[in-house]
Design an enzyme around this catalytic site. Sequence first.
Site, PDB file in Angstrom:
ATOM      1  N   SER A 242      -3.311   2.838   1.607  1.00 25.51           N
ATOM      2  CA  SER A 242      -3.473   3.624   2.826  1.00 25.51           C
ATOM      3  C   SER A 242      -3.962   2.695   3.932  1.00 25.51           C
ATOM      4  O   SER A 242      -4.281   1.538   3.693  1.00 25.51           O
ATOM      5  CB  SER A 242      -4.460   4.765   2.603  1.00 25.51           C
ATOM      6  N   LYS A 243      -3.989   3.247   5.124  1.00 28.99           N
ATOM      7  CA  LYS A 243      -4.375   2.479   6.320  1.00 28.99           C
ATOM      8  C   LYS A 243      -5.686   1.726   6.135  1.00 28.99           C
ATOM      9  O   LYS A 243      -5.851   0.628   6.669  1.00 28.99           O
ATOM     10  CB  LYS A 243      -4.524   3.425   7.515  1.00 28.99           C
ATOM     11  N   ARG A 244      -6.604   2.348   5.391  1.00 27.01           N
ATOM     12  CA  ARG A 244      -7.916   1.693   5.291  1.00 27.01           C
ATOM     13  C   ARG A 244      -7.862   0.398   4.491  1.00 27.01           C
ATOM     14  O   ARG A 244      -8.768  -0.419   4.540  1.00 27.01           O
ATOM     15  CB  ARG A 244      -8.965   2.671   4.746  1.00 27.01           C
TER      16      ARG A 244
END
Length: 468
Positions: A242-244
Amino acid sequence: MSDKQVVTRIAPSPTGFMHIGTARTALFNWLFARRHGGQFLLRIEDTDRARSTDEATEAIYRGLTWLGLDWDGDTFSQFARADRHAEVAHQMLADGAAYKCFSTQEEIQAFREQARAEGKSTLFRSPWRDAIPSTHPDAPFAIRVKAPQSGDTVIHDQVQGDVTIRNDQLDDMICLRSDGTPTYMLAVVVDDHDMGVTHVIRGDDHLNNAARQMLVYLSMGWKVPVWAHVPLIHGPDGKKLSKRHGATGVEEYQAMGIPAVAMRNYLTRLGWSHGDDEFFTDAQAKEWFDLKGIGKSPARLDMKKLENLSAQHIARIDDASLVAQISAYLDAAGKPALTDRQITGLTEAMYCLKDRARSFPDLLEKGHFILTKRPIERDEKSDKVLDAVSKSILNELTPQLQNASWTREALEEVANAVAAANDVKFGKLASPLRAALAGRSVTPSIFDMMLVLGREETVLRLQEATRD
Ligand code: GLU
């Protein structure tokens, strides 16, 4: 099957950007097709009209083009084929493989709520499945597949092995909605069949769909493709990417200045292996890629590995191509283009820049000395290094350089002699020289810089640095 008949595809839904998972799926399909001299097709799954803007579709083209994944023939639009999808739904209806379902949304909702309350399966069982046509109302209907209710459906998956799904877990999925629009589950099968797709290589988030899609193949008497469901990419912590975790879009990697060839190598290796090989060329990947090498467990994104491969590829790309790729990178990043002078300089300096550069910006940083012009702007660290003592040593060196022959050996000799005369090690001279020639502390070797800059420019830069 002869190799010539291999047809693969990438079927992205426009989302506004190209996820690296989609890029990797495209790459696997591309490699597999290229390895077998087959075809790699592109189908845009643009049935979600709200998301399927031109811009979102452009992002797919841009991602594939940057990655160098050329597809064969024209692009297919799933939406444009809606009539054909409806035709197949009606064919299944005529063949008795599907039926008209008149249940309304409210009825389905009520069925689910009651099933939930009674602790039963919420899988909708339509009362219209076995209804005789004379009882049909004159009302809108959906077309549902008549799924078997006992026995098993087995997916012979090239990655996951045989996956058995109990048929009582499958509902009678809708193929055509009551407004006449096809569902994704139908469209994907009709399109793959009509496009002659022989191998479906895609993310394992579609594995459950495969069992239901299989019903359409079987109902229509179509040949089921070879399936290969690839585990999704995970972040370094083992959780779904994911983006994180960092960059998830292909364009972000392009903006980091990773060469496309390195990205191909890295993404190919991410979830696929060929012995212990980490670094490989496109030619090798096309020769080696097979479905057997795809791993069963999710691969983890590892930026260090990517940077490492990037450095190895940069070192091997020929200079002219490297300059062209750097220019394209600057353009895509919205940075100023290189001037002719800078292109000439960069090309001449390339031999001492391309080793151990992890990315294009990294290489450009090392090449700062040749890209910049007098007066040399020095960063703070370089400024400090140029103290009175260093300046006086540089002052001694300059006239000697004016007379030295301009070879690495001669320059080394002169610099060592001046250092010795001042009772310092050459290392002591290196920092002020870097400061004078580049205004930076991270540069190629002093002698490479001198050789690339030439005598006149070297001397002028030294004079400038010792003057103020
Ligand atoms: N459109 C689907 C997606 O973007 C892919 C469907 C498929 O490969 O069958 O996830």
